[in-house]
Design an enzyme around this catalytic site. Sequence first.
Site, PDB file in Angstrom:
ATOM      1  N   LYS A   1      37.750  11.254 -38.354  1.00 46.08           N
ATOM      2  CA  LYS A   1      36.665  10.346 -37.963  1.00 46.08           C
ATOM      3  C   LYS A   1      36.311   9.508 -39.190  1.00 46.08           C
ATOM      4  CE  LYS A   1      32.062  10.677 -35.758  1.00 46.08           C
ATOM      5  NZ  LYS A   1      31.057  11.635 -35.238  1.00 46.08           N
TER       6      LYS A   1
ATOM      7  N   SER B   1      30.190  10.689 -30.423  1.00 49.58           N
ATOM      8  CA  SER B   1      30.543   9.591 -31.312  1.00 49.58           C
ATOM      9  C   SER B   1      31.933   9.733 -31.923  1.00 49.58           C
ATOM     10  CB  SER B   1      29.529   9.464 -32.452  1.00 49.58           C
ATOM     11  OG  SER B   1      29.553  10.622 -33.275  1.00 49.58           O
TER      12      SER B   1
ATOM     13  N   SER C   1      28.748  15.254 -30.334  1.00 52.60           N
ATOM     14  CA  SER C   1      29.735  14.221 -30.669  1.00 52.60           C
ATOM     15  C   SER C   1      31.169  14.726 -30.769  1.00 52.60           C
ATOM     16  CB  SER C   1      29.351  13.518 -31.972  1.00 52.60           C
ATOM     17  OG  SER C   1      28.274  12.650 -31.755  1.00 52.60           O
TER      18      SER C   1
END
Lengths: 450, 62
Positions: free
Chosen positions: A78, A154, A178
């Site tokens: 990420k 996310s 997330s």
Amino acid sequence: MTRFASAQTIAQDIRSGKRSAASVMQAVLATIHQYDSSIGSVTHLFAEQAMQQAHAVDARLARKEELPPLAGVPFGVKDLFDIQGHVTTAGSIVLRNVPPAAQDAAIVARLRAAGAIPVATLNMDEFAYGFATDNAHYGITRNPHDPSRMAGGSSGGSAAAVAAGLLPLTLGTDTNGSIRVPASLCGVWGLKPTMGLLPREGAYPFSASLDVVGHFASTLDDLKTAFHIMADTSPEPEPQTLRTACLGGWFAQNLSPALAAAINRVCRYLGLSGTVELPQTPTARAASFLITAAEGGTLHLPRLRSVAQDYDPATRDRLLAGAMLPASTYVQAQRFRRWFRGQVHALFEQVDVLIAPAVMCEAPLLDAPTIIVDGKPASARANLGLYTQPLSLPGLPVLCLPLLNTNTLPLGLQLVAAPGREAALFSLARKLEQAGLAGRCPLPATQQAA
Amino acid sequence: MTSPPFSDEVLVAARAAAMELELPPPCMAGVINNTRLLQNYAALIRDFPLPDTCEPAGEYTP
């Protein structure tokens, strides 16, 4: 062929000499170039460095050196994990002028020490504030099962890259869901470990008292192997020794019919009847929401005073509202958290693993992002965390398990254990995998070729 | 006797003024909407009875 190959298969092929690490890396980079344009999961490729590291693995093998367990295995992160020499943007242009990271994030370094090779940074909601991976700066990440639908967020890029078969292993973070929300919508395995178990150094923060680093994988074995590398773990208990219960109440409301049927199948297989309930679940969700808003807003307040216009407008407005929350609201939320944590810990004196839905339905459409809550259409972005947020508050480990044979787009379950009991989660997940109830959801044939 | 309710606009303006925070006009509608959402959540925790000995949660030691 490396697309959809597991990390363990790749490592074994390289170790046995069946394939060189360089050929694996070339194939992975080619796969990303060919397939990522339709989903938009990658924000930066470390192609040259990755090839150099792959050649180094081959050189070690040629010298007959012993290879570490994940030698040559590609992974993605990420876009909030530090990679040495690379600017960590956290999905924003606000940080574009900060210096490059001086060293890898702690868990990146642990995977690298095990031989794995970072290949790409992956898309996310700006500063991890969202469930959509709809980023004003870096674009939308689309669901590989149906690009007209959300990947979730996310850590949406991390989930989508695994689901699309681009990478076998990716890192993400989970504050309110997330990891679990995108894992569920994309049909891959995800783990939010016990809060504080894995080091967060080098992961750009969002909400300091809730952030947890974790990962996604295409197989349960890969999920477990990577976890063992990143954390000290205990042996898996035998699944028949585990006391398991299904969460009811809040967690039984608003389920799509397909998900309700899938949960029933799992409960029948495990011989579970009845449910247990967490107390004050809506208040737990509210507390998680408020703590996140206050901590995230306060973190960004100095920059919001000077460069608010550089933020994604959706993120900016959430952060500003959070920064202005009264201190009494934040402290009361943290006091409630203490109380709730005590209630949840008490429940785990009677059970070992709790089962709950991860998201109530299939991935929402990007151009009609609504879901049904209490019988009415509601914003998907605001409600995809309905079942994940209450379980974020105490800090428990949660494994997100992709359900098989639902005849729908992917649906996921949360398996929840007491702090530090990840081994129990792996054990129960293994049992459900062996029964054919869980596993990475295969892409439809039309999307495999897209 | 209870105070008359604030409008969300007045509430946001007052909070921003107290923090000497200048809200750019394009932010206002979004900040007001998000403040309204957070107010609803705050109402849920505000009146939850907790003993005085219940301290804010701190570090989590698994």
